[in-house]
Design a protein around this motif. Structure first.
Motif, mmCIF file in Angstrom:
data_model
loop_
_atom_site.group_PDB
_atom_site.id
_atom_site.type_symbol
_atom_site.label_atom_id
_atom_site.label_comp_id
_atom_site.label_asym_id
_atom_site.label_seq_id
_atom_site.Cartn_x
_atom_site.Cartn_y
_atom_site.Cartn_z
ATOM 1 N N ARG A 171 1.094 -1.124 -0.111
ATOM 2 C CA ARG A 171 -0.355 0.460 0.206
ATOM 3 C C ARG A 171 0.959 1.414 0.020
ATOM 4 N NH1 ARG A 171 -1.235 -1.729 5.617
ATOM 5 N NH2 ARG A 171 -2.471 -3.232 4.888
ATOM 6 N N TYR A 172 2.188 1.094 0.124
ATOM 7 C CA TYR A 172 3.079 2.659 0.498
ATOM 8 C C TYR A 172 3.510 2.271 -0.553
ATOM 9 C CZ TYR A 172 1.257 3.400 5.053
ATOM 10 O OH TYR A 172 0.750 3.512 6.394
ATOM 11 N N THR A 181 7.200 2.597 -2.898
ATOM 12 C CA THR A 181 9.226 2.098 -2.497
ATOM 13 C C THR A 181 9.802 3.542 -3.344
ATOM 14 O OG1 THR A 181 8.340 0.415 -2.000
ATOM 15 C CG2 THR A 181 10.938 1.225 -2.542
ATOM 16 N N GLU A 182 10.606 4.534 -2.983
ATOM 17 C CA GLU A 182 11.099 5.210 -3.434
ATOM 18 C C GLU A 182 12.543 5.677 -3.599
ATOM 19 O OE1 GLU A 182 9.568 9.577 -2.306
ATOM 20 O OE2 GLU A 182 7.949 8.637 -1.676
ATOM 21 N N ARG A 224 10.747 4.349 2.438
ATOM 22 C CA ARG A 224 9.253 3.286 2.649
ATOM 23 C C ARG A 224 9.010 3.140 4.217
ATOM 24 N NH1 ARG A 224 7.001 -1.181 -0.995
ATOM 25 N NH2 ARG A 224 5.092 -1.964 0.560
ATOM 26 N N THR A 225 7.799 3.878 3.808
ATOM 27 C CA THR A 225 6.923 3.287 5.098
ATOM 28 C C THR A 225 6.153 2.258 5.308
ATOM 29 O OG1 THR A 225 6.096 6.529 4.846
ATOM 30 C CG2 THR A 225 4.596 5.274 6.153
ATOM 31 N N ASP A 261 3.389 -0.089 8.294
ATOM 32 C CA ASP A 261 2.187 0.053 9.520
ATOM 33 C C ASP A 261 3.366 -0.561 10.380
ATOM 34 O OD1 ASP A 261 0.388 1.877 8.658
ATOM 35 O OD2 ASP A 261 -0.214 0.458 7.215
ATOM 36 N N ARG A 289 3.099 4.508 12.424
ATOM 37 C CA ARG A 289 3.811 4.295 11.147
ATOM 38 C C ARG A 289 5.744 3.881 11.415
ATOM 39 N NH1 ARG A 289 1.460 7.191 6.178
ATOM 40 N NH2 ARG A 289 2.297 9.035 7.871
ATOM 41 N N LYS A 332 8.573 5.628 9.291
ATOM 42 C CA LYS A 332 9.946 5.351 7.629
ATOM 43 C C LYS A 332 11.020 4.857 7.920
ATOM 44 C CE LYS A 332 10.429 9.622 5.076
ATOM 45 N NZ LYS A 332 10.582 10.590 4.192
ATOM 46 N N GLU A 353 5.596 -6.677 5.068
ATOM 47 C CA GLU A 353 4.434 -6.728 4.835
ATOM 48 C C GLU A 353 3.603 -7.839 5.315
ATOM 49 O OE1 GLU A 353 3.513 -3.692 1.851
ATOM 50 O OE2 GLU A 353 3.343 -1.982 3.001
#
Lengths: 170, 170
Positions: A14-15, A17-18, A32-33, A35, A127, A129, A162
């Motif tokens: 859902r998040y 990845t940069e 990346r964030t 939960d 969350r 980061k 995740e």
């Protein structure tokens, strides 16, 4: 035993990845964030029984040769797929509360060494980061790192974290 | 016991020490020629009983806390002068035949980590060229490293290696 899923279950990923090339220095930044708490992400990165379940692409099996995730420790592991084997090793400069600093070499190119800093920042809402910054000694080496297809392994790896979170393994 | 000379004996320091800021990446390069073999310079950099006799400025005493100079090992040492103490630590990513790759942190600034590669190249005429390249993650950190007064410690350190060579300790 490798218990990786070959595709991401629903809801995973859902998040974004940069992955970005630093404009000024020969480094690659990953953000990346999750939960998760910083403690959960630290466990994912330091406990060898957890690391083998997520680090790298889904279709590789990870076998740990050495793993001593403490300040001053070292590691070596092998990723394999059929007859292919890829070795990696490095040392842990720092394993702190919310930060890991380690070196990294792909044994197929032993002259290349990167210095990687991974930090886990609590966002205060359940969350965390993750920021990883890898620096090498030249822009040519950095471009080689980006051209290696690292995105797939990074993205699938984080999806597998995740999945470990979803199943309560962290 | 620290047996350092407080000044360089005659004849020591015949080769210049070149310390340059890399124009493209946040690194510092050091070059120096020695009348020595690569093996002698490797011993000087890896044997703790020798390292304490040369690393750093003449007026500091070096005490080793941890020292395991092998691929995957680690080190920690303290430089002291009167009541002043300066701690340093890191891990050895690689201790090869003619190359050492290690991390380095001055404990007065623990966020800062550099990755240092030291190579010893046999010049074939009884001399060896030492090249050290230290990279950090920003130009600001690199400029801080250069502004730290490192030149004195580097220059006096290499003079002390020459003194060890002159007395047959290497």
């Amino acid at each position: 035993m490798n218990t990786r899923n070959q595709t991401a279950p629903e809801g995973v990923g859902r998040y974004p990845t940069e992955i970005t090339a630093d404009p000024d220095v020969p480094g690659v930044r990953i953000e990346r964030t999750f939960d998760a708490t910083p403690e959960q992400l630290m466990r994912a990165h330091t406990d060898p029984e957890l690391v083998v379940r997520w680090l790298g692409p889904r279709d590789l099996t990870m076998t740990i040769d050495r793993w001593d995730a403490r300040t001053g420790g070292e590691y070596r592991y092998v990723h394999s797929r059929g007859d292919e084997e890829y070795g990696f090793h490095g040392c842990f400069h720092e394993v702190g509360a919310n930060r890991i600093v380690q070196t990294f070499t792909f044994e197929g190119y032993p002259d290349g060494v990167s210095l990687e800093t991974i930090t886990f920042t609590d966002l205060g809402d359940g969350r965390t980061k993750l920021e990883a910054f890898s620096i090498v000694d030249s822009f040519a080496a950095r471009d080689m790192m980006l051209a290696s297809g690292m995105e797939t392994g990074v993205e699938q790896g984080y999806e597998q974290i995740e999945e470990l979170l979803a199943e309560g393994a962290l």
